[in-house]
Structures are given as C-alpha cells and as structure tokens.
Motif scaffolding. Structure first.
Motif: not given
Length: 283
Positions: A214-216, A251-257, A263-266, A269-276
């Motif tokens: 399962r790749l993205a 899950a893989v698609s979600f994390i990629s998105e 990344q676009r938000l700037g 990186p050490r804060e982690g992905v903005v997923f909420e």
C-alpha cells in the motif's frame, strides 16, 4: 479478538510516551482513536518536554514505577480492555510491564509498534535484554508495525534501505516465524518504490498471508509521528472489522496528503504533520 462490531466504541489501553511538544506518540494516538469514538486509556511510559526528533534540549521523566501503580489500580477495579496498543518503551522493566498487562487482558486485540530504531540504526537506549524481550512482546501481538529498520533488527538480517520484493517477502516470513503466533498481521512501514512510500503487509486473517503493498506519493520532508498515525488508523480500522490491507491503504494515502499539506503550510517539520483538521477524511 473481542468486541469487533463495526461502530461500537472500544476501550483501548494506549502504552506510549507523552511528548509535551510536537505531534507524535500519545499526541497522535489519542486524537485519532478518539475520532473513531473509542475510549483511550493512557498508560504513559515517559514524560518528555519535547519529542527527540529535531530537538537538542529536552527533559525525560521515566514513569516505570507509575506504570506499575496504574496497572495495580486497573486490576483492583477489574478494568477490561478491547485492545492493548504499545509504542515506545524505555526499558526492559517497561516491556515486562506490558507483557503483564497483556496477560491480564484475555481476548483483547494486541498491537505492538516495536519502537527500536530508524534509518538502519538501533536506538542507543536499547540493550540486548530489551531486544530479547521485544521478541517476546511481538510474539504476543495480533498486529506488529515495525519500520524497515526495526523489522531487520527483529529478524536479525542486515538493513537494506530499499529491499526488492523477494527480500521483503523473506523478511516478513522470518518475522512471522520468529514471532510464532498464527492469525497475525505484519505491516512493515517505510518501504520505498520509486517516488512512492508505504507499507508491505501480510495479513494471515485475510488473504492467506500473501504480501500486499500500500503506497502513496513520497513527501521528501521528514515529519515525526507518521508511524504513530499509521498504526493508530490501522488499529481503529481492524477494531471496526475492516481488513488490515484496506485500512493501511487509507492510512498511507492520508499521511501522504497531510504531509504535503503541512509542507505547503510551511509548518516546521519537527512539529509533525498537521492532521487534526483532516481527520474527517478517515471515516
């Protein structure tokens, strides 16, 4: 596995560290599982001022003694869990504590994320005793989610950052035999295929143990906590009665998105992905 009816809230013992800054460990696990409606019961292994990825100065409080006090309290109240979900463990003592928890929870689904190393290197805190006990812990699990480094460490094979299909198959076969439990799911994360990244999964409960990928699209920026997100989505999906393969694809698609969005938000990186604010995509 008990109480796997889709849509029924579950009670989950979440054995993870708490980092007071950054989206990883408990700070990723808790919101994802709560989003699915589950009761998350933390059994914290350590309290850190920040996670350890990208920070030079952080505090670390070992909670081994308090873990045992919490377990004693849970036993006294006869608290039962539908799932036990284990992540970072800081000592052989803590691994033994989790083994004790699993032993007291007959019928619970057990997911072990064996947090042992990354990028071909074992963490400096890991001892030979801890490695041996981690084998025992994985043997008690229904699902294990090692990254490629951890899979090689557990299997006792040299690390290859980009194994071909035959090597991946051999690695998963060795993990399956070493862990020694039937009806399990092995999901090896961090598998690269060209400009994509994802998971190689063997799910003996569904599909006879064949390996599926399962790749993205691969986001070049490294964000801590993505493994925690993936394992949490996987656990929620399996508890709802979905196959591991289908859930991992989501899950893989979600994390990629969310990685590309972060990344676009700037966002640093050490804060982690903005997923909420993207969790609605998961249901």
């Amino acid at each position: 596995m008990k109480n796997s009816t889709s849509g029924v809230p579950k009670t989950i013992a979440a054995v993870h560290d708490i980092s007071c800054y950054g989206r990883c460990s408990m700070q990723a696990v808790w919101p994802v599982l709560s989003h699915y409606g589950h009761l998350v019961c933390p059994l914290p292994t350590a309290l850190l001022s920040t996670h350890t990825g990208g920070f030079d100065h952080f505090t670390f409080l070992d909670l081994s003694s308090e873990m045992e006090n919490i377990l004693d309290s849970w036993r006294g109240e006869d608290i039962r869990f539908d799932a036990v979900y284990s992540g970072f463990l800081g000592s052989a003592r803590q691994i033994g504590t989790v083994l004790s928890l699993i032993g007291s929870q007959s019928g619970a689904l057990v997911l072990v994320d064996p947090v042992m190393g990354d990028n071909g290197e074992i963490y400096k805190t890991y001892t030979s005793e801890m490695c041996e006990l981690m084998h025992r812990l994985c043997a008690r699990a229904d699902i294990i989610t090692p990254n490629l480094t951890e899979a090689c460490l557990l299997a006792g094979v040299p690390y290859d950052p980009q194994p071909d299909d035959a090597a991946v198959a051999g690695l998963i076969e060795r993990l399956d035999s070493l862990c020694g439990k039937s009806a399990r799911t092995i999901a090896v994360t961090g598998i690269r295929r060209g400009d994509q990244i994802g998971v190689a999964c063997s799910d003996t409960r569904n599909g006879g143990g064949r390996i599926e990928y399962r790749l993205a699209p691969y986001c070049e920026t490294f964000f801590p906590g993505c493994g925690d997100l993936l394992a949490s989505v996987l656990l929620a999906g399996v508890l709802a009665g979905r196959t591991a393969s289908d859930t991992l694809g989501q899950a893989v698609s979600f994390i990629s998105e969310v990685s590309y969005k972060t990344q676009r938000l700037g966002t640093p990186p050490r804060e982690g992905v903005v997923f909420e604010n993207e969790l609605y995509r998961l249901i």
